[in-house]
Design an enzyme around this catalytic site. Sequence first.
Site, PDB file in Angstrom:
ATOM      1  N   TYR A 139       0.824  -1.214   0.000  1.00 22.21           N
ATOM      2  CA  TYR A 139       0.000   0.000   0.000  1.00 22.21           C
ATOM      3  C   TYR A 139       0.862   1.270   0.000  1.00 22.21           C
ATOM      4  O   TYR A 139       0.425   2.322  -0.439  1.00 22.21           O
ATOM      5  CB  TYR A 139      -0.902   0.027   1.233  1.00 22.21           C
ATOM      6  CG  TYR A 139      -2.250  -0.647   1.053  1.00 22.21           C
ATOM      7  CD1 TYR A 139      -2.338  -1.964   0.623  1.00 22.21           C
ATOM      8  CD2 TYR A 139      -3.424   0.038   1.318  1.00 22.21           C
ATOM      9  CE1 TYR A 139      -3.565  -2.584   0.468  1.00 22.21           C
ATOM     10  CE2 TYR A 139      -4.665  -0.576   1.167  1.00 22.21           C
ATOM     11  CZ  TYR A 139      -4.718  -1.884   0.742  1.00 22.21           C
ATOM     12  OH  TYR A 139      -5.944  -2.479   0.598  1.00 22.21           O
ATOM     13  N   ASP A 247      -6.386  -7.155   3.800  1.00 20.78           N
ATOM     14  CA  ASP A 247      -7.535  -6.496   3.166  1.00 20.78           C
ATOM     15  C   ASP A 247      -8.454  -7.552   2.562  1.00 20.78           C
ATOM     16  O   ASP A 247      -9.668  -7.537   2.755  1.00 20.78           O
ATOM     17  CB  ASP A 247      -7.019  -5.527   2.091  1.00 20.78           C
ATOM     18  CG  ASP A 247      -8.150  -4.788   1.401  1.00 20.78           C
ATOM     19  OD1 ASP A 247      -9.058  -4.307   2.102  1.00 20.78           O
ATOM     20  OD2 ASP A 247      -8.114  -4.700   0.155  1.00 20.78           O
TER      21      ASP A 247
END
Length: 367
Positions: A139, A247
Amino acid sequence: MKLLILAGDGIGPEVMAEVKRVIDWFANRQGLEFEVNEDLVGGAAYDVHGTPLHDETLKRARESDAILLGAVGAPQYENLDFSIKPERGLLRLRKELDLFANLRPAICFDALADFSSLKRDVVSGLDIMIVRELTSGIYFGEPRGVHDDGEGGRIGINTQRYTTEEIRRVARTAFELAQRRDGKVCSMEKANVMESGGLWREEVQWVGDHEYPDIELSHMYADAGAMQLVRWPKQFDVIVTDNLFGDILSDEAAMLTGSLGMLPSASLGAFAQNDRPHALYEPVHGSAPDITGQGKANPCASILSFAMALRYSFDLNDEALRLETAVEKTLASGVRTPDLLQAKEVATPATTKDIGDAVIDHLEATL
Ligand code: IPM
Ligand code: MG
């Protein structure tokens, strides 16, 4: 207790309206003293300030004990540059406050066991905790971006990157939680294809060996873990994994509980001055533009996120339990939003506000 509410986009403001009623109930009926501020994040902030997180909002976030976030993102912002997309507002909050440990409990309430896409006996009684690393990995890793390849094509790049300390600190959070639960941690990565996954496995093992020898530690490749999560989820107690796998695996785990509208989360960081960690609480679900403004959104995940705030930021365990029980009773009584009604059922679905009403009624009944 300083709270900052960032309702954000889509169904965020709708579900947050119910959370605010719950906060008021605890203030008025239980004498809890909250100082509540509200501000903008995501597309809502972009519309006003041209940025998804204003510096002033970040400052307020730093000064608060707990941030309650709704959701970010909406279709009209999809073509914005990555640096100013609504999602960046949330990512910047996580990064700037160093909220590295994301706790995503997947608990299947008995009343909802039939709504899971899996068979009742596979999910009933399920209680697992996914600990997702939240401030590093792919990320945030550099280099990143899209470049021309010089031959008329383009190259898209993101970088998975983890340091020893980033892995060890999130592993410690997982071990600490396991100590208060069933004493088991399963770490997931792709050590078979990724060097960073190999490092992840070694460092988690190091923390286990040196600091938590009493905890039963196992490792799984993330793909196999995804499969095991739907095959027999009750084998897990605490799962610890990186930002991207976390996630994905947490959305998968959410469906085990009946609906994505049920999963709360807590993102905890390093300790701030007052001995409380910086903390942000948010539902795992997103902004759900398809049902925005229709009163269909399930506020349970947000309400349960506030319960996590009571527990993790303020040590108010009894109050957290009281609220979780009120949500469970609401669902058991059949008051449910459309995500928790089966097609064959004729019952009229409850609205977002009906859920808030019922939760508050059940809270009242405990007095
Ligand atoms: C989540 C969300 C976010 C993420 C988005 C909204 C940036 O999917 O919290 O799981 O990818 O982390
Ligand atoms: Mg997600």
